[in-house]
Design an enzyme around this catalytic site. Structure first.
Site, PDB file in Angstrom:
ATOM      1  N   MET A   1       0.816  -1.216   0.000  1.00 34.14           N
ATOM      2  CA  MET A   1       0.000   0.000   0.000  1.00 34.14           C
ATOM      3  C   MET A   1       0.855   1.275   0.000  1.00 34.14           C
ATOM      4  O   MET A   1       2.053   1.234   0.270  1.00 34.14           O
ATOM      5  CB  MET A   1      -0.922   0.020   1.217  1.00 34.14           C
ATOM      6  CG  MET A   1      -1.942  -1.106   1.251  1.00 34.14           C
ATOM      7  SD  MET A   1      -3.008  -1.064   2.709  1.00 34.14           S
ATOM      8  CE  MET A   1      -4.113   0.291   2.289  1.00 34.14           C
TER       9      MET A   1
ATOM     10  N   ASP B   1      -2.394  -5.401  -0.120  1.00 35.93           N
ATOM     11  CA  ASP B   1      -1.839  -6.669   0.355  1.00 35.93           C
ATOM     12  C   ASP B   1      -2.642  -7.235   1.523  1.00 35.93           C
ATOM     13  O   ASP B   1      -2.935  -8.431   1.564  1.00 35.93           O
ATOM     14  CB  ASP B   1      -0.360  -6.526   0.723  1.00 35.93           C
ATOM     15  CG  ASP B   1      -0.066  -5.319   1.608  1.00 35.93           C
ATOM     16  OD1 ASP B   1      -0.996  -4.606   2.025  1.00 35.93           O
ATOM     17  OD2 ASP B   1       1.128  -5.090   1.880  1.00 35.93           O
TER      18      ASP B   1
END
Length: 524
Positions: A81, A257
């Site tokens: 991210m 993720d």
């Protein structure tokens, strides 16, 4: 037989798996790449490393699996991210990506909360309508207070420190969105990953024009927001040919993720949670309804299940702390592991399993890269506290493991106070393979910790998203129920949990006790 591919774009490597329609992993491949740290607290990666790794691993799993490319119906991507990728008018990368753990934008975060008009006048000839965006308003819209590691602060840093580069920027992307762009030519993101950019209206799952106006970020720089299993596009002909696939292969939006790891571990319903210990570590909880978190003590994001959200919190330097210890102080242990033909982490388990709870009165603060939750403090730093002549390598390794879980347990306690009781805790990520670490988790969480038969986390979750987008599975929940099975349970020992409470209380006091001095040290 139909197949899907899941790509997990991580910080240290990209891992890709080929999965058949029955949920079986047929082939896997991975490629590592470097992280650059040009200054203390900075972290960057080259986006071309990601795209090359994704293409080469996709090609590899197709070849290893010996499948007809036309039978591969979809590709999903999970990504680290917050990373900032900027493209110019020719779609070329302007500079290396500033990634999630970078802490350079401390000053910009302060400016996001209260930025004088004269400062904006120096940055742009068209000052924004608003002068101040209080923390409470940031939380109301983006669900989180401004954070140094998140994308918006990075944009401000670039605009202030590298204005000539920012002037060339025509597209702003997250890491996995750049890879998807390379595969499809489409500018897009998904709600879960976009939640970590600090520009999304998280409750309504769309860009916030109020935030964009305040930051002076042109909406045209950002891709459209999709739900994670939605199809964004098909493989470009040149990519399909290179990978041995068909242009009929769809590519879905994918997810962050952690959001993909939740799907890969079957955390898709209210009250379910998982802990992952990788480079960073989080405790993740699925929420069916939007619930604001006071003071932003936990991150709140859209999850990869459409119409749902999740909380997450935990130390940025979890596995990173072990890696730091390994690389700097464990050369002998590395050599022993090589001689015995076992992994370094097997040796850690062997060394630490008999060290007493509390590591013989040694506490580690796992904050090598500042912190995000439950303390939003980029100036916070790591420390061993209580070092004594009796302490050796094993004590320090055990203290690191305990310190990581103290932080995770703090995040879990915040959820309990908000009325969210975790009824199921699963473990994934490299650290979860350690029986010692799982036992520490069970005792500090005060609940049993479950492991899975097939633990592929984010890549598996991305593959499930691809299967839903390609029409192979009717829903994310259906696929998770069919394919994800528990393998073992690490039980909580209530006596040990009581013993851990004593050390945990001391750990929690350290933040306020030494914060001022750590900040002074940071400013020197």
């Amino acid at each position: 037989m139909k197949y899907v591919i899941g790509v997990d774009l991580g910080t240290s490597a990209t891992k890709t798996i080929l999965v058949d329609q029955n949920g079986k992993i047929v082939a896997e491949a991975s490629v590592k790449y470097p992280m650059y740290q040009p200054e203390n607290g900075w972290a960057e990666q080259d986006p071309s490393d990601w795209s090359e790794a994704a293409i080469s691993t996709i090609k590899s799993v197709v070849e290893k699996g010996q499948v007809n490319g036309k039978d591969v119906r979809g590709i999903g991507i999970s990504g680290q991210m917050h990373g900032l990728v900027m493209l110019n008018e020719e779609n070329q990368v302007i500079r290396r990506s500033i990634i999630w753990c970078d802490q350079r934008a401390t000053k910009q975060v302060a400016e996001m909360l209260e930025l004088p008009m004269e400062k904006w006048m120096k940055i742009t000839a068209n000052p924004p309508m608003l002068r101040i965006m209080p923390k409470e308003r940031w939380i109301q819209i983006t669900a989180n207070p401004p954070l140094t590691g998140w994308t918006a602060a990075k944009i401000l840093w670039i605009r202030e420190n590298e204005p000539e580069l920012f002037a060339k920027c025509r597209h702003i992307m997250l890491p996995k969105d750049y890879v998807r762009f390379i595969l499809t030519g489409k500018y897009a993101t998904d709600a879960s990953d976009a939640s970590g950019m600090q520009m999304l209206d998280v409750k309504n799952r769309c860009w916030s024009q109020e935030i964009l106006d305040f930051l002076k970020v042109d909406r045209e720089l950002l891709g459209d927001v999709y739900e994670s299993p939605e199809v964004v596009g098909n493989l470009l002909p040149k990519i399909a040919e290179k990978c041995g696939l068909s242009t009929e292969t769809v590519v879905v939006a994918g997810g962050s993720d952690n959001a993909c790891a939740a799907i890969g571990t079957g955390i898709v319903r209210e009250g379910q949670a998982f802990t992952t210990i990788g480079t960073s570590s989080i405790v993740y909880t699925h929420l069916k309804k939007y619930q604001e978190i006071p003071e932003g003590a936990l991150h709140l994001c859209c999850c990869a299940v459409p119409g749902c959200w999740h909380t997450m919190g935990g130390p940025q330097s979890a596995g990173l702390s072990i890696e730091w210890m390994k690389n700097n102080f464990c050369q002998d242990l590395i050599q022993k592991a090589e001689e015995e033909n076992v992994s370094f982490y097997d040796k850690i388990n062997e060394l630490t399993k008999d060290i007493r709870i509390g590591s013989d009165r040694l506490i580690y603060l796992p904050f090598l890269m500042g912190e995000r939750t439950p303390h939003i403090d980029p100036k916070y730093r790591g420390a061993f506290i209580g070092l004594n002549i009796i302490h050796g390598q094993a004590h320090m390794l055990r203290a690191i493991m305990e310190g990581v879980v103290y932080s995770l347990a703090d995040c879990n306690e915040i959820l309990k106070k908000l009325g969210t009781e975790v009824v199921s805790m699963r473990a994934c990520g490299g650290g979860s393979r350690s029986p010692v670490w799982r036992k520490i988790m069970a005792d500090l969480y005060k609940c049993d910790v479950h492991t899975l038969k097939q633990e592929e986390g984010p890549a598996y979750g991305a593959a499930i998203l691809a299967g839903v987008g390609a029409g192979i599975y009717s829903s994310i929940q259906e696929a998770c129920d069919a394919f994800i099975e528990e393998d073992g349970i690490t039980e909580c020992d209530l006596k040990e949990a009581e013993e851990y409470e004593k050390f945990h209380k001391i750990y929690d006091r350290f933040y306020e006790d030494i914060k001022e001095n750590l900040h002074a040290l940071y400013e020197l």
